[in-house]
Motif scaffolding. Structure first.
Motif, short mmCIF file in Angstrom:
data_model
loop_
_atom_site.label_atom_id
_atom_site.label_comp_id
_atom_site.label_asym_id
_atom_site.label_seq_id
_atom_site.Cartn_x
_atom_site.Cartn_y
_atom_site.Cartn_z
N SER A 60 0.83 -1.21 0.00
CA SER A 60 0.00 0.00 0.00
C SER A 60 0.86 1.25 0.00
O SER A 60 1.78 1.38 0.82
N PRO A 61 0.56 2.21 -0.88
CA PRO A 61 1.32 3.46 -0.87
C PRO A 61 1.05 4.31 0.36
O PRO A 61 1.79 5.25 0.64
N VAL A 62 0.01 3.97 1.09
CA VAL A 62 -0.34 4.74 2.29
C VAL A 62 0.62 4.45 3.44
O VAL A 62 0.87 5.30 4.29
N ILE A 63 1.19 3.25 3.47
CA ILE A 63 1.98 2.82 4.62
C ILE A 63 3.14 3.75 4.91
O ILE A 63 3.34 4.18 6.05
N ALA A 64 3.92 4.07 3.90
CA ALA A 64 5.10 4.93 4.11
C ALA A 64 4.91 6.31 3.49
O ALA A 64 5.82 7.13 3.55
N GLY A 65 3.73 6.56 2.92
CA GLY A 65 3.50 7.83 2.24
C GLY A 65 3.13 8.95 3.20
O GLY A 65 2.90 8.73 4.39
N THR A 66 3.07 10.15 2.67
CA THR A 66 2.64 11.31 3.44
C THR A 66 1.12 11.33 3.52
O THR A 66 0.43 10.63 2.77
N SER A 67 0.59 12.15 4.41
CA SER A 67 -0.87 12.26 4.48
C SER A 67 -1.44 12.85 3.19
O SER A 67 -2.56 12.52 2.80
N ARG A 68 -0.65 13.66 2.51
CA ARG A 68 -1.09 14.19 1.22
C ARG A 68 -1.21 13.07 0.20
O ARG A 68 -2.18 13.01 -0.56
N GLU A 69 -0.23 12.17 0.19
CA GLU A 69 -0.27 11.05 -0.74
C GLU A 69 -1.43 10.11 -0.42
O GLU A 69 -2.07 9.56 -1.33
N ALA A 70 -1.73 9.93 0.86
CA ALA A 70 -2.89 9.12 1.24
C ALA A 70 -4.18 9.78 0.75
O ALA A 70 -5.08 9.10 0.23
N ALA A 71 -4.27 11.10 0.89
CA ALA A 71 -5.44 11.82 0.41
C ALA A 71 -5.58 11.70 -1.09
O ALA A 71 -6.70 11.55 -1.62
N GLU A 72 -4.46 11.74 -1.80
CA GLU A 72 -4.51 11.61 -3.26
C GLU A 72 -5.01 10.23 -3.68
O GLU A 72 -5.75 10.11 -4.66
#
Length: 229
Positions: A60-72
């Motif tokens: 999952s890109p959310v695991i190590a991503g930023t909150s902005r990337e999770a929102a995207e």
């Protein structure tokens, strides 16, 4: 080892990732979907979250991503919603996430501080959310340096936020160890010229972390022993 400072990742390192974030993610998807099963599945697919199992896939890109990337990720399934609005909602809901410490954190950090080690946190979460979590856990005071992806130093896997910690506490990078649960953490640590320690309280396994780590430990509770080996 002449280690004088430790910079920790937050989620998956100080806090067990699955125990903290799987239930939270299911709640976020349910909230944003408004009960629409098709939309919920689209968001889950974008975030690589298994709705049936209630857990993130390891990639999952959310695991190590930023909150902005999770929102995207979520916004890709919500074309009518404003991206900034989604990010604000994620930050608000993340600040209330049910934290699951990987070990009893206050005595663990107190022991490291008593050894004279300088301590920091660098997370790809927002600084506001990081402060909310560390304060809720009663450990913010244990750290000399706390930064999120939006603190002005950049985000992992870039080395700059880790180097900002070393500069702030006046240490050479070679005398600092980066402790994290993802390749983003370890790549950043290696690029910064630091020692690197992987922990297995995130979503990555031993074999994934080992090539970029000086050692892979079950959790941060094993760190004090490793430091004196």
């Amino acid at each position: 080892m002449d280690i004088q400072g430790i910079i920790f990742d937050k989620d998956g390192t100080l806090f067990d990732f699955g125990a903290t974030w799987n239930g939270w993610a299911a709640g976020v998807i349910d909230h944003l979907s408004g009960g629409d099963a098709v939309r919920a599945q689209a968001m889950a697919d974008a975030a690589r979250f298994d709705l049936g199992a209630g857990a993130f896939h390891p990639d999952s890109p959310v695991i190590a991503g930023t909150s902005r990337e999770a929102a995207e990720c979520l916004a890709s399934a919500l074309p009518e919603r404003d991206l900034d609005e989604i990010e604000r909602l994620l930050d608000e809901m993340a600040a209330r996430a049910p934290l699951a410490p990987a070990v009893p954190l206050d005595p663990f950090l107190a022991e490291l501080g008593a050894r004279g080690l300088r301590l920091g946190v660098m997370t790809n979460d927002s600084e506001v959310t990081a402060m909310a979590h560390l304060n809720a856990a009663g450990i913010a005071r244990r750290f000399d340096f706390i930064a999120g992806f939006d603190s002005g130093h950049g985000a992992k896997p870039a080395p700059e936020p880790l180097l900002a910690f070393a500069t702030f506490v006046g240490l050479a990078p070679a005398n600092v160890v980066m402790v994290g649960d993802s390749l983003h953490d370890l790549v950043a640590g290696r690029a910064a010229g630091m020692r690197t320690v992987g922990v297995l309280t995130g979503m990555a396994g031993h074999d994934e972390l080992a090539p970029m780590a000086d050692v892979v430990l079950p959790d941060i509770g094993h760190l004090p022993t490793w430091l004196v080996e």
